[in-house]
Scaffold this motif. Sequence first.
Motif, PDB file in Angstrom:
ATOM      1  N   TYR A   1       0.874  -1.166   0.000  1.00 28.45           N
ATOM      2  CA  TYR A   1       0.000   0.000   0.000  1.00 28.45           C
ATOM      3  C   TYR A   1       0.911   1.215   0.000  1.00 28.45           C
ATOM      4  O   TYR A   1       1.764   1.343   0.883  1.00 28.45           O
ATOM      5  CB  TYR A   1      -0.913   0.008   1.238  1.00 28.45           C
ATOM      6  CG  TYR A   1      -1.867   1.172   1.235  1.00 28.45           C
ATOM      7  CD1 TYR A   1      -3.047   1.123   0.503  1.00 28.45           C
ATOM      8  CD2 TYR A   1      -1.577   2.331   1.934  1.00 28.45           C
ATOM      9  CE1 TYR A   1      -3.923   2.184   0.480  1.00 28.45           C
ATOM     10  CE2 TYR A   1      -2.452   3.404   1.920  1.00 28.45           C
ATOM     11  CZ  TYR A   1      -3.619   3.328   1.190  1.00 28.45           C
ATOM     12  OH  TYR A   1      -4.483   4.387   1.158  1.00 28.45           O
ATOM     13  N   ASN A   2       0.767   2.055  -1.008  1.00 27.94           N
ATOM     14  CA  ASN A   2       1.668   3.208  -1.173  1.00 27.94           C
ATOM     15  C   ASN A   2       3.138   2.786  -1.122  1.00 27.94           C
ATOM     16  O   ASN A   2       3.966   3.440  -0.497  1.00 27.94           O
ATOM     17  CB  ASN A   2       1.391   4.277  -0.116  1.00 27.94           C
ATOM     18  CG  ASN A   2       0.076   4.972  -0.362  1.00 27.94           C
ATOM     19  OD1 ASN A   2      -0.402   5.022  -1.500  1.00 27.94           O
ATOM     20  ND2 ASN A   2      -0.514   5.525   0.672  1.00 27.94           N
ATOM     21  N   GLY A   3       3.444   1.647  -1.752  1.00 28.08           N
ATOM     22  CA  GLY A   3       4.818   1.171  -1.825  1.00 28.08           C
ATOM     23  C   GLY A   3       5.342   0.470  -0.579  1.00 28.08           C
ATOM     24  O   GLY A   3       6.468   0.009  -0.560  1.00 28.08           O
ATOM     25  N   GLN A   4       4.520   0.389   0.460  1.00 27.61           N
ATOM     26  CA  GLN A   4       4.945  -0.230   1.724  1.00 27.61           C
ATOM     27  C   GLN A   4       4.372  -1.643   1.841  1.00 27.61           C
ATOM     28  O   GLN A   4       3.257  -1.894   1.383  1.00 27.61           O
ATOM     29  CB  GLN A   4       4.459   0.609   2.908  1.00 27.61           C
ATOM     30  CG  GLN A   4       5.048   2.003   2.951  1.00 27.61           C
ATOM     31  CD  GLN A   4       6.553   1.978   3.101  1.00 27.61           C
ATOM     32  OE1 GLN A   4       7.094   1.268   3.932  1.00 27.61           O
ATOM     33  NE2 GLN A   4       7.245   2.740   2.266  1.00 27.61           N
ATOM     34  N   PRO A   5       5.099  -2.563   2.479  1.00 29.76           N
ATOM     35  CA  PRO A   5       4.529  -3.891   2.714  1.00 29.76           C
ATOM     36  C   PRO A   5       3.191  -3.768   3.445  1.00 29.76           C
ATOM     37  O   PRO A   5       3.029  -2.927   4.324  1.00 29.76           O
ATOM     38  CB  PRO A   5       5.567  -4.577   3.601  1.00 29.76           C
ATOM     39  CG  PRO A   5       6.830  -3.836   3.346  1.00 29.76           C
ATOM     40  CD  PRO A   5       6.420  -2.410   3.055  1.00 29.76           C
ATOM     41  N   SER A   6       2.251  -4.610   3.050  1.00 30.24           N
ATOM     42  CA  SER A   6       0.906  -4.541   3.609  1.00 30.24           C
ATOM     43  C   SER A   6       0.407  -5.951   3.853  1.00 30.24           C
ATOM     44  O   SER A   6       0.762  -6.875   3.141  1.00 30.24           O
ATOM     45  CB  SER A   6      -0.002  -3.806   2.610  1.00 30.24           C
ATOM     46  OG  SER A   6      -1.226  -3.481   3.165  1.00 30.24           O
ATOM     47  N   THR A   7      -0.407  -6.131   4.851  1.00 25.86           N
ATOM     48  CA  THR A   7      -0.923  -7.455   5.198  1.00 25.86           C
ATOM     49  C   THR A   7      -2.441  -7.425   5.137  1.00 25.86           C
ATOM     50  O   THR A   7      -3.050  -6.503   4.605  1.00 25.86           O
ATOM     51  CB  THR A   7      -0.404  -7.896   6.588  1.00 25.86           C
ATOM     52  OG1 THR A   7      -0.739  -9.275   6.770  1.00 25.86           O
ATOM     53  CG2 THR A   7      -0.966  -7.062   7.720  1.00 25.86           C
ATOM     54  N   ASN A   8      -3.061  -8.444   5.674  1.00 29.86           N
ATOM     55  CA  ASN A   8      -4.522  -8.514   5.755  1.00 29.86           C
ATOM     56  C   ASN A   8      -4.901  -9.522   6.836  1.00 29.86           C
ATOM     57  O   ASN A   8      -4.068 -10.342   7.240  1.00 29.86           O
ATOM     58  CB  ASN A   8      -5.130  -8.884   4.394  1.00 29.86           C
ATOM     59  CG  ASN A   8      -4.575 -10.175   3.866  1.00 29.86           C
ATOM     60  OD1 ASN A   8      -4.835 -11.242   4.399  1.00 29.86           O
ATOM     61  ND2 ASN A   8      -3.777 -10.091   2.805  1.00 29.86           N
ATOM     62  N   PRO A   9      -6.129  -9.480   7.320  1.00 26.91           N
ATOM     63  CA  PRO A   9      -6.520 -10.387   8.403  1.00 26.91           C
ATOM     64  C   PRO A   9      -6.350 -11.868   8.065  1.00 26.91           C
ATOM     65  O   PRO A   9      -5.937 -12.655   8.913  1.00 26.91           O
ATOM     66  CB  PRO A   9      -7.991 -10.034   8.645  1.00 26.91           C
ATOM     67  CG  PRO A   9      -8.080  -8.591   8.250  1.00 26.91           C
ATOM     68  CD  PRO A   9      -7.175  -8.470   7.053  1.00 26.91           C
ATOM     69  N   GLU A  10      -6.612 -12.238   6.813  1.00 29.35           N
ATOM     70  CA  GLU A  10      -6.514 -13.651   6.449  1.00 29.35           C
ATOM     71  C   GLU A  10      -5.066 -14.131   6.478  1.00 29.35           C
ATOM     72  O   GLU A  10      -4.782 -15.265   6.886  1.00 29.35           O
ATOM     73  CB  GLU A  10      -7.151 -13.890   5.073  1.00 29.35           C
ATOM     74  CG  GLU A  10      -8.657 -13.701   5.072  1.00 29.35           C
ATOM     75  CD  GLU A  10      -9.099 -12.240   5.191  1.00 29.35           C
ATOM     76  OE1 GLU A  10     -10.204 -12.012   5.716  1.00 29.35           O
ATOM     77  OE2 GLU A  10      -8.360 -11.329   4.762  1.00 29.35           O
ATOM     78  N   GLU A  11      -4.130 -13.293   6.037  1.00 28.50           N
ATOM     79  CA  GLU A  11      -2.722 -13.662   6.099  1.00 28.50           C
ATOM     80  C   GLU A  11      -2.285 -13.861   7.550  1.00 28.50           C
ATOM     81  O   GLU A  11      -1.544 -14.791   7.867  1.00 28.50           O
ATOM     82  CB  GLU A  11      -1.878 -12.566   5.439  1.00 28.50           C
ATOM     83  CG  GLU A  11      -0.393 -12.869   5.419  1.00 28.50           C
ATOM     84  CD  GLU A  11       0.414 -11.781   4.750  1.00 28.50           C
ATOM     85  OE1 GLU A  11       1.153 -12.119   3.802  1.00 28.50           O
ATOM     86  OE2 GLU A  11       0.319 -10.607   5.168  1.00 28.50           O
ATOM     87  N   LEU A  12      -2.767 -12.995   8.426  1.00 29.09           N
ATOM     88  CA  LEU A  12      -2.428 -13.125   9.846  1.00 29.09           C
ATOM     89  C   LEU A  12      -3.053 -14.388  10.441  1.00 29.09           C
ATOM     90  O   LEU A  12      -2.428 -15.072  11.258  1.00 29.09           O
ATOM     91  CB  LEU A  12      -2.869 -11.874  10.604  1.00 29.09           C
ATOM     92  CG  LEU A  12      -2.190 -10.582  10.140  1.00 29.09           C
ATOM     93  CD1 LEU A  12      -2.833  -9.379  10.814  1.00 29.09           C
ATOM     94  CD2 LEU A  12      -0.702 -10.626  10.375  1.00 29.09           C
ATOM     95  N   MET A  13      -4.283 -14.712  10.019  1.00 26.97           N
ATOM     96  CA  MET A  13      -4.921 -15.953  10.475  1.00 26.97           C
ATOM     97  C   MET A  13      -4.138 -17.171   9.995  1.00 26.97           C
ATOM     98  O   MET A  13      -3.959 -18.134  10.735  1.00 26.97           O
ATOM     99  CB  MET A  13      -6.367 -16.024   9.984  1.00 26.97           C
ATOM    100  CG  MET A  13      -7.295 -15.030  10.645  1.00 26.97           C
ATOM    101  SD  MET A  13      -8.967 -15.073   9.948  1.00 26.97           S
ATOM    102  CE  MET A  13      -9.531 -16.674  10.564  1.00 26.97           C
ATOM    103  N   ALA A  14      -3.655 -17.129   8.753  1.00 28.02           N
ATOM    104  CA  ALA A  14      -2.870 -18.237   8.200  1.00 28.02           C
ATOM    105  C   ALA A  14      -1.562 -18.411   8.974  1.00 28.02           C
ATOM    106  O   ALA A  14      -1.168 -19.536   9.301  1.00 28.02           O
ATOM    107  CB  ALA A  14      -2.590 -18.000   6.721  1.00 28.02           C
TER     108      ALA A  14
END
Length: 148
Positions: free
Chosen positions: A45-58
């Motif tokens: 996001y705007n060139g920065q690493p970004s995550t999401n809830p599903e990745e954190l759940m995994a």
Amino acid sequence: MKRTATAVWNGNIKEGQGQISTESAVLNKTSYSVASRFENGVLKYNGQPSTNPEELMAAAHAGCFTMKLNLLLSTAGFNPTTLETQCSVTLDPKIVAITQSALKLKARVPGITPERFNEITQDAKVNCPVSKAYQNNMEITLEAELLA
């Protein structure tokens, strides 16, 4: 025992973005956005690493399952040399629901039979704390490979 994380969201849902921080600071204002959640392959996001809830759940499920499996194997007298678990959590955008957590294990466990390996891996799949939290809410699958 409690663990804490904080999420902050700024802006509207489409153009805004959030940040997730954990008590341990492993995640410290880590970005997440609609794009990182709903668009395949978008983890910036705007060139920065970004995550999401599903990745954190995994990540939580892979880590928890692997620790539980190691405990069960060790308790049964086996000394695993490698346990590598990949987990994929599926978000179905049509129903906006998390529908599956799929564990894929590659393991080296000297001296174990395939039958005993299968028995112990199934026990870990059902009884790791994250699996217990996910069960009855989504399908949990396990593909386990015992390497020579």
